[in-house]
Scaffold this active site. Structure first.
Site, PDB file in Angstrom:
ATOM      1  N   HIS A 116       0.826  -1.201   0.000  1.00 22.26           N
ATOM      2  CA  HIS A 116       0.000   0.000   0.000  1.00 22.26           C
ATOM      3  C   HIS A 116       0.870   1.265   0.000  1.00 22.26           C
ATOM      4  CE1 HIS A 116      -3.475   2.491   1.343  1.00 22.26           C
ATOM      5  NE2 HIS A 116      -2.504   3.180   1.934  1.00 22.26           N
ATOM      6  N   GLU A 117       1.835   1.309   0.910  1.00 20.87           N
ATOM      7  CA  GLU A 117       2.684   2.502   0.991  1.00 20.87           C
ATOM      8  C   GLU A 117       3.522   2.649  -0.273  1.00 20.87           C
ATOM      9  OE1 GLU A 117       2.226   4.791   3.143  1.00 20.87           O
ATOM     10  OE2 GLU A 117       0.830   3.553   4.275  1.00 20.87           O
TER      11      GLU A 117
ATOM     12  N   HIS B   2       1.712   4.548  -2.784  1.00 21.69           N
ATOM     13  CA  HIS B   2       1.831   6.000  -2.612  1.00 21.69           C
ATOM     14  C   HIS B   2       3.145   6.511  -3.197  1.00 21.69           C
ATOM     15  CE1 HIS B   2      -1.716   6.608  -0.256  1.00 21.69           C
ATOM     16  NE2 HIS B   2      -1.300   5.924   0.798  1.00 21.69           N
TER      17      HIS B   2
HETATM   18 ZN   LIG Z   1      -2.382   5.240   2.366  1.00 20.87          ZN
END
Ligand SMILES: [Zn+2]
Ligand SMILES: *[C@@H]1O[C@H](CO)[C@@H](O)[C@H](O)[C@H]1NC(C)=O
Ligand SMILES: *[C@@H]1O[C@H](CO)[C@@H](O)[C@H](O)[C@H]1NC(C)=O
Ligand SMILES: *[C@@H]1O[C@H](CO)[C@@H](O)[C@H](O)[C@H]1NC(C)=O
Ligand SMILES: *[C@@H]1O[C@H](CO)[C@@H](O)[C@H](O)[C@H]1NC(C)=O
Ligand SMILES: CC(=O)N[C@H]1CO[C@H](CO)[C@@H](O)[C@@H]1O
Length: 566
Positions: free
Chosen positions: A499-500, A503
């Site tokens: 998830h990170e 980003h």
């Molecule tokens: Zn996030």
């Protein structure tokens, strides 16, 4: 998490329930896998001097005094530019003398400001972290005073009224500048504006107090070992033993999550869930009531019917009625399914604990039970398949393939700790350098305790056409390899890392021309979407094959499994 407004954290991460990592114990050695990262290292050892990263203005590892000096320079320069813009006569405003100086100031100063602010999160020196926090306060106070400058607001507004031709991106940027000034009350009469600013200060103070109270909360409950039946021994060992055989369960989320997910004793779960829900109730209830009142007044002064509409005005949803409509729709579509699933959980509880009402304390526990029974998943055993090196190299491979990128480690770059790695990111087909990212993966004393992505520099294009490339930092809290054994990740940690990384890639692949509109600086209700969509790769078999592999640990001459938790 990605927060709006001034003075708040410039980072983004997914809020997570308990993310405690239990260290591996015993001197064990990695038997099966010697995994090397699927990344090339440019080894430029001929030049022993640490080299600067081309095009990166983030300054690494500044000392305490350098940080404070830099903060003063940032503020002085910003004042100078704001004064210059404010001095443009209203009939002489152009894009070049009003908008581009402000846009370039933001773009250029952001990496410098982050050089002052980020050490608070990652520095190994207490002195540096303190200086960094002090610098952040100064810089925030300065930005907040800039956002209240009527002289600059009037000049920008005059420019917008003039109607000089601009591309859609620049038009949006100007719109954002004006909107942000007006959200501070700059288009109101002087008395109303003062009231708005007074209320804003009160809101900030109350919110700060509320969060501070929660952070300072040191309440705990005591349980005997039999009252904690079900939680892993390894977890029990991390709890402070107060008296003979009583253990301290604090209100920190990793304690609460472990008990709520794993403790077999309903009464214990109930006590913990109640205590958690009531944290700071005696102090924060009145703060909450005040906050609601003050926010309402604030929103009304600015012309909104209530605070929700004020907050939503920056978001894609735009109005509270749209949000309610959306929630109603979700609720009616999902109710049947939810009731069906709840019935399963209730039935399980009946089998295990008899005829007792199903409470909030039962949800996590029985959801986990269902996962283990229905899907035959043993989360402890699963962990054996996610050694951190393999997971990382798999994630790199997936993101490089998916987005046509090439990552290259820069081994001789300046960093703030020897564990930190830096990578260049290239566009695979054109070879163009797109940006850099730093990885600061392992937990250590004094380091910020969440997994998140922080922007160090945002992509932008200057008036002259010069492009500034984006730079990202990923902070996570993995347990460092012990005796050369790659540490193992829980599946939820794998997803969180993925998830990170989503980003990071969103930040790096961005082509926006304005630092303020670049990277993750999108509408707040959109910011998590790309990373959440990318998380789905963690559940596909072809990508799972890339990020996993069996990890076996030998201890003396018998095979032993690593300690497990969740
Ligand atoms: Zn996030
Ligand atoms: C001030 O700006 C807000 C937000 O743009 C707008 O809704 C409001 O009508 C403006 N008020 C005045 C007095 O111009
Ligand atoms: C404390 O534990 C020890 C050893 O388990 C036991 O002998 C002793 O009676 C306990 N004391 C109390 C006050 O429970
Ligand atoms: C960071 O700077 C300090 C001095 O301020 C120095 O002692 C330390 O070695 C530097 N760290 C790294 C990893 O370069
Ligand atoms: C740069 O991006 C970060 C994260 O996306 C954002 O928080 C920050 O405000 C941006 N910088 C500027 C100057 O707008
Ligand atoms: C975490 C939190 O917000 N704690 C409590 C603050 O006070 C209210 C009112 O009692 C509680 O509902 C919250 O749970």
């Amino acid at each position: 998490m990605e927060s709006e407004g001034n003075g708040e954290k410039k980072m983004s991460s997914k809020p997570k329930k308990g993310s405690n990592i239990i260290p591996l114990t015993g001197a064990a050695a990695l038997l099966t896998l010697a995994v090397s990262l699927a990344i090339t290292a440019i080894n430029n050892r001929r030049n022993s001097k640490k080299k600067d990263l081309r095009g990166c203005n983030f300054r690494v590892n500044l000392s305490a005094s350098e940080i404070l000096k830099l903060a003063d320079r940032i503020i002085a320069k910003s004042k100078e530019v704001h004064d210059a813009v404010a001095s443009v006569p209203l009939d002489k405003v152009t894009y070049k003398n009003v908008i581009s100086p402000l846009a370039e100031l933001e773009a250029q100063q952001f990496p410098l400001a982050q050089s002052c602010v980020v050490p608070k999160l990652v520095s190994t020196s207490d002195k540096v972290r303190k200086a960094s926090a002090e610098a952040e306060k100064k810089i925030d106070a300065h930005s907040s005073s800039c956002s209240k400058r009527e002289d600059v607001y009037l000049v920008v507004k005059a420019f917008a009224a003039k109607g000089e031709w601009m591309g859609p991106e620049a038009r949006h940027y100007v719109h954002c500048l004006i909107r942000d000034f007006e959200r501070n009350g700059l288009n109101l009469t002087a008395t109303k504006r003062e009231e708005v600013q007074r209320l804003r200060a009160q809101i900030d103070e109350l919110s700060f107090q509320y969060v501070q109270n929660l952070n300072d909360d040191s309440t705990y409950l005591l349980f005997r070992e039999n009252e904690l039946a079900g939680v892993p021994t390894e977890f029990l060992k991390t709890l402070e033993e107060v008296e003979n055989g009583t253990f301290k369960v604090t209100s920190k989320s990793h304690h609460v999550a472990a008990v709520l997910e794993l403790c077999k004793i309903g009464k214990t779960r109930r006590l913990v869930a109640m205590a958690y829900g009531k944290r700071c109730a005696n102090v924060n209830l009145s703060i909450m009531e005040d906050l609601v009142q003050v926010r309402h007044k604030f929103a009304r002064l600015l012309g909104y019917s209530h605070y929700a509409d004020y907050a939503l005005n920056l978001r894609m949803a735009k109005t509270s009625s749209k949000v309610l409509e959306f929630l109603e729709d979700l609720s009616s579509s999902l109710s049947n399914l939810a009731n069906k699933e709840l019935a399963v959980l209730k039935e399980l509880k009946k089998q295990e604990e008899g005829e007792l009402p199903f409470g909030v304390e039962d949800l996590l526990y029985y959801v986990k039970k269902v996962e283990q029974q229905d899907f035959d998943v043993d989360f402890g055993a699963l962990k054996q398949y996610f050694p951190v090196n393999l997971v990382l190299s798999g994630i790199f491979k997936i993101f490089q393939d998916l987005f046509g990128l090439r990552f290259e480690e820069i081994v001789d770059a300046d960093v703030w700790h020897s564990d930190v790695q830096v990578f260049s990111v290239f566009d695979l087909s054109s070879g163009e350098l797109l940006g850099y990212f730093y990885l600061d993966m392992y937990t250590r004393e004094g380091k910020y305790g969440q997994t998140c992505m922080v922007s160090l520099q945002n992509g932008s294009v200057e008036f002259s056409g010069t492009r500034q490339i984006p730079v990202a930092l990923l902070i996570s809290q993995l347990q460092k390899d012990i005796c050369g054994i790659s540490s193992l990740l829980r599946f939820s940690e794998v997803v969180s890392l993925f998830h990170e990384f989503g980003h990071v890639v969103q930040h790096l692949c961005n082509r926006a021309s304005f630092a303020r509109l670049s990277g993750l600086r999108v509408d707040p209700d959109f910011v998590e979407i790309p990373a959440q969509v990318l998380e789905n790769w963690c559940y596909e078999s072809f990508s799972l094959k890339l990020i996993s592999g069996f990890h076996q640990v030998i201890h003396l001459d018998k095979i032993c499994m690593c300690p497990e938790y969740i």
